[in-house]
Design a protein around this motif. Structure first.
Motif, PDB file in Angstrom:
ATOM      1  N   UNK A 278     -32.841   4.019 -40.859  1.00 38.58           N
ATOM      2  CA  UNK A 278     -32.376   5.342 -41.284  1.00 38.58           C
ATOM      3  C   UNK A 278     -31.240   5.895 -40.430  1.00 38.58           C
ATOM      4  N   UNK A 279     -31.194   5.556 -39.150  1.00 37.45           N
ATOM      5  CA  UNK A 279     -30.193   6.122 -38.244  1.00 37.45           C
ATOM      6  C   UNK A 279     -29.118   5.096 -37.886  1.00 37.45           C
ATOM      7  N   UNK A 280     -27.935   5.610 -37.576  1.00 36.78           N
ATOM      8  CA  UNK A 280     -26.840   4.771 -37.083  1.00 36.78           C
ATOM      9  C   UNK A 280     -26.908   4.800 -35.559  1.00 36.78           C
ATOM     10  N   UNK A 281     -27.320   3.699 -34.951  1.00 37.59           N
ATOM     11  CA  UNK A 281     -27.606   3.660 -33.527  1.00 37.59           C
ATOM     12  C   UNK A 281     -26.513   2.985 -32.706  1.00 37.59           C
ATOM     13  N   UNK A 282     -25.346   2.809 -33.318  1.00 36.33           N
ATOM     14  CA  UNK A 282     -24.186   2.243 -32.624  1.00 36.33           C
ATOM     15  C   UNK A 282     -23.188   3.353 -32.280  1.00 36.33           C
ATOM     16  N   UNK A 347     -41.526   0.493 -43.908  1.00 34.91           N
ATOM     17  CA  UNK A 347     -40.344   1.160 -43.342  1.00 34.91           C
ATOM     18  C   UNK A 347     -39.029   0.462 -43.710  1.00 34.91           C
ATOM     19  N   UNK A 348     -38.967  -0.884 -43.721  1.00 35.37           N
ATOM     20  CA  UNK A 348     -37.708  -1.520 -44.132  1.00 35.37           C
ATOM     21  C   UNK A 348     -37.265  -1.171 -45.550  1.00 35.37           C
ATOM     22  N   UNK A 349     -38.213  -0.728 -46.397  1.00 33.34           N
ATOM     23  CA  UNK A 349     -37.834  -0.302 -47.743  1.00 33.34           C
ATOM     24  C   UNK A 349     -36.897   0.902 -47.681  1.00 33.34           C
ATOM     25  N   UNK A 350     -36.989   1.685 -46.611  1.00 29.88           N
ATOM     26  CA  UNK A 350     -36.194   2.911 -46.524  1.00 29.88           C
ATOM     27  C   UNK A 350     -34.701   2.639 -46.621  1.00 29.88           C
ATOM     28  N   UNK A 351     -34.279   1.528 -46.034  1.00 31.54           N
ATOM     29  CA  UNK A 351     -32.843   1.215 -46.060  1.00 31.54           C
ATOM     30  C   UNK A 351     -32.359   1.047 -47.504  1.00 31.54           C
ATOM     31  N   UNK A 352     -33.157   0.373 -48.315  1.00 30.15           N
ATOM     32  CA  UNK A 352     -32.782   0.192 -49.726  1.00 30.15           C
ATOM     33  C   UNK A 352     -32.946   1.489 -50.514  1.00 30.15           C
ATOM     34  N   UNK A 353     -33.948   2.286 -50.172  1.00 27.56           N
ATOM     35  CA  UNK A 353     -34.116   3.589 -50.829  1.00 27.56           C
ATOM     36  C   UNK A 353     -32.893   4.467 -50.576  1.00 27.56           C
ATOM     37  N   UNK A 354     -32.437   4.483 -49.338  1.00 29.44           N
ATOM     38  CA  UNK A 354     -31.244   5.277 -49.011  1.00 29.44           C
ATOM     39  C   UNK A 354     -30.015   4.709 -49.706  1.00 29.44           C
ATOM     40  N   UNK A 355     -29.910   3.383 -49.715  1.00 29.77           N
ATOM     41  CA  UNK A 355     -28.759   2.763 -50.373  1.00 29.77           C
ATOM     42  C   UNK A 355     -28.682   3.098 -51.841  1.00 29.77           C
ATOM     43  N   UNK A 362     -19.930   0.145 -49.628  1.00 35.10           N
ATOM     44  CA  UNK A 362     -19.319  -0.729 -48.640  1.00 35.10           C
ATOM     45  C   UNK A 362     -20.333  -1.169 -47.580  1.00 35.10           C
ATOM     46  N   UNK A 363     -19.952  -2.187 -46.813  1.00 39.09           N
ATOM     47  CA  UNK A 363     -20.790  -2.632 -45.699  1.00 39.09           C
ATOM     48  C   UNK A 363     -20.905  -1.528 -44.654  1.00 39.09           C
ATOM     49  N   UNK A 364     -19.874  -0.709 -44.522  1.00 37.73           N
ATOM     50  CA  UNK A 364     -19.909   0.422 -43.587  1.00 37.73           C
ATOM     51  C   UNK A 364     -20.973   1.430 -44.019  1.00 37.73           C
ATOM     52  N   UNK A 365     -21.084   1.659 -45.313  1.00 40.38           N
ATOM     53  CA  UNK A 365     -22.139   2.539 -45.849  1.00 40.38           C
ATOM     54  C   UNK A 365     -23.521   2.005 -45.473  1.00 40.38           C
ATOM     55  N   UNK A 366     -23.713   0.707 -45.673  1.00 44.84           N
ATOM     56  CA  UNK A 366     -25.025   0.103 -45.430  1.00 44.84           C
ATOM     57  C   UNK A 366     -25.379   0.080 -43.946  1.00 44.84           C
ATOM     58  N   UNK A 367     -24.367   0.147 -43.085  1.00 42.43           N
ATOM     59  CA  UNK A 367     -24.615   0.149 -41.645  1.00 42.43           C
ATOM     60  C   UNK A 367     -24.897   1.558 -41.130  1.00 42.43           C
ATOM     61  N   UNK A 368     -24.181   2.547 -41.705  1.00 43.77           N
ATOM     62  CA  UNK A 368     -24.268   3.898 -41.147  1.00 43.77           C
ATOM     63  C   UNK A 368     -25.370   4.755 -41.772  1.00 43.77           C
ATOM     64  N   UNK A 369     -25.949   4.319 -42.890  1.00 41.40           N
ATOM     65  CA  UNK A 369     -27.152   4.931 -43.437  1.00 41.40           C
ATOM     66  C   UNK A 369     -27.036   6.450 -43.555  1.00 41.40           C
ATOM     67  N   UNK A 370     -27.767   7.230 -42.748  1.00 44.08           N
ATOM     68  CA  UNK A 370     -27.747   8.694 -42.851  1.00 44.08           C
ATOM     69  C   UNK A 370     -26.582   9.329 -42.100  1.00 44.08           C
ATOM     70  N   UNK A 371     -25.757   8.512 -41.462  1.00 45.37           N
ATOM     71  CA  UNK A 371     -24.574   9.012 -40.748  1.00 45.37           C
ATOM     72  C   UNK A 371     -23.473   9.254 -41.777  1.00 45.37           C
ATOM     73  N   UNK A 372     -23.568  10.402 -42.458  1.00 45.46           N
ATOM     74  CA  UNK A 372     -22.652  10.752 -43.547  1.00 45.46           C
ATOM     75  C   UNK A 372     -22.813  12.232 -43.854  1.00 45.46           C
ATOM     76  N   UNK A 373     -22.095  12.707 -44.823  1.00 40.37           N
ATOM     77  CA  UNK A 373     -22.184  14.123 -45.197  1.00 40.37           C
ATOM     78  C   UNK A 373     -23.620  14.480 -45.569  1.00 40.37           C
ATOM     79  N   UNK A 374     -23.965  15.737 -45.394  1.00 38.90           N
ATOM     80  CA  UNK A 374     -25.324  16.198 -45.672  1.00 38.90           C
ATOM     81  C   UNK A 374     -25.694  15.908 -47.133  1.00 38.90           C
ATOM     82  N   UNK A 375     -26.866  15.373 -47.341  1.00 36.97           N
ATOM     83  CA  UNK A 375     -27.316  14.990 -48.682  1.00 36.97           C
ATOM     84  C   UNK A 375     -27.386  16.196 -49.607  1.00 36.97           C
TER      85      UNK A 375
END
Length: 433
Positions: A278-282, A347-355, A362-375
């Motif tokens: 869920x979080x972008x940890x980089x 919990x790993x399902x969350x990544x696909x739920x968010x996607x 993009x691959x950047x979207x899939x990496x940054x997950x919730x690191x984006x504009x407020x839903x």
């Protein structure tokens, strides 16, 4: 017989203390339990000696020099009444573990203390930051003075801060990389956050505004502060995680200690299961507070996601210590959902739920997950639909039997979930194909 009765009474008092404080026990609580009041003292240093005097007891110790830290220290047998815990933004935030405390207490009844506890003498106080369990065990054994190694903190603010930072890093590494009894994960993260904030202030003060980004801060920690890149990135990760927990609905459900049966969640479980999905940890290259910096928005998005997980995952219905109790269906379901093995599986399902819900492209979207504009509300509704499928699946409501014997495991249960039809595809689409 009298001794045995006294032993049981003392054990009952100790258990009651841990229960009343929900295992959030530190050295000062043990001192209070044993009715030991801290005694203030004065000290003087002359040449290579230091004399400590509280008006009743007066002891002189030989000063030695730590050539690595370039500070003086002394060894000695110190009255317990002179000691206190080095917490409150100090070097010893860790809570005392009941089982370790009892084990050390019993061991020290018949065996010597091989290594001293470690403290620092700062602002006229001897603050213990390593060996808290050992000292607490000695106190329970009614020992009045203990072996201590104490570093002398300088009056100079800069030197005192340098010693604090050096000892903190040393202590953290000793309890993580070189651990014998490890820090709880939450403690490690919290302590790193303190250091991170101090160094971030130095970074922003010394570097031009156009260089203020997470990525450049990591470079600063490596080049100017001589941290490894892995340690520097861990500091950033700790801040993201600490803030996510503190500002979300998970806070009240998360244990201070990683292993505490009074709470359904731990920092360790969140770090292993939920945060990577869920979080972008980089470190981000976006300038702080720029239009491309989404850290604040990420916190808001995670807060919303946590709220939905609490609601649909029935976390408010989770109860502690179910043994011997007749659980309602919803209480049983809540405990099943939040067993470690279950969380590690869904919990790993969350990544696909968010996607799916946030339309990752993009691959950047899939990496940054919730690191984006407020839903927006539409995106939240899509997440709700998937979470409702996940947590309303018949698997969670099965009769007692196989499901409970498997879910109590601390390992992923992919085979069980697949066999029962609670697959990632089902959660996303409502079908198993």
């Amino acid at each position: 017989m009298v001794k045995f009765i006294l032993y049981l009474e003392n054990l009952l008092k100790l258990e009651r203390l841990f229960n009343e404080k929900k295992n959030n026990i530190k050295l000062q609580d043990i001192l209070e339990l044993k009715e030991i009041s801290r005694k203030t003292f004065h000290f003087n240093t002359i040449d290579n000696d230091i004399t400590i005097d509280d008006g009743i007891d007066k002891i002189t110790f030989t000063l030695l020099l730590d050539r690595i830290l370039n500070v003086k220290y002394f060894y000695g047998r110190i009255p317990v009444k002179w000691l206190e815990n080095d917490d409150q933004e100090g070097l010893q935030p860790r809570v005392i573990d009941y089982k370790r405390l009892i084990a050390l207490r019993n061991h020290l009844k018949d065996h010597p203390q091989l290594a001293p506890s470690i403290a620092r003498l700062v602002n006229g106080k001897l603050k213990l930051f390593d060996g808290q369990h050992k000292l607490a065990g000695q106190i329970l054994n009614n020992v009045k003075d203990v072996d201590i190694k104490a570093y002398i903190s300088e009056d100079d603010t800069h030197q005192a801060k340098k010693l604090f930072d050096d000892l903190m890093i040393t202590n953290l590494e000793a309890h993580s990389k070189h651990k014998q009894i490890p820090f709880y994960t939450s403690t490690l993260l919290d302590r790193l956050s303190v250091i991170y904030r101090e160094m971030l202030e130095e970074f922003t003060a010394s570097k031009s505004a156009d260089k203020h980004s997470e990525d450049n801060f990591i470079n600063f920690l490596v080049s100017d502060k001589k941290h490894t890149r892995a340690d520097a990135k861990q500091m950033l990760k700790s801040v993201i995680i600490t803030n996510a927990v503190e500002l979300s609905h998970f806070k009240d459900f998360t244990a201070i200690a990683s292993r505490d049966s009074n709470y359904p969640l731990s920092i360790d479980l969140l770090t292993k299961a939920l945060f990577p999905n869920s979080l972008y940890l980089e470190p981000s290259t976006a300038p702080f507070k720029s239009i491309a910096d989404f850290r604040d928005a990420e916190l808001e998005n995670f807060r919303e996601l946590a709220s939905l997980l609490v609601e649909y995952g029935c976390l408010n219905d989770w109860i502690t210590n179910p043994r011997g109790k007749e659980l309602t269906n919803i209480q049983l379901k809540a405990r099943r959902i939040w067993h470690k093995g279950a969380v590690l599986t869904w919990a790993p399902y969350l990544k696909s739920i968010l996607g799916s819900s946030l339309s990752f492209i993009t691959s950047d979207d899939r990496e940054k997950l919730l690191y984006r504009a407020i839903m927006d509300d539409n995106q939240k509704d899509r997440i709700r639909v998937s979470l409702q499928r996940l947590f309303s699946h018949p698997l969670w409501d099965e009769p007692d039997g196989e499901i409970d014997s498997l879910l109590v495991s601390a390992r992923k249960q992919d085979e069980l979930f697949n066999r029962k039809g609670l697959t990632e595809m089902y959660v996303l689409t409502g079908t198993s194909k």
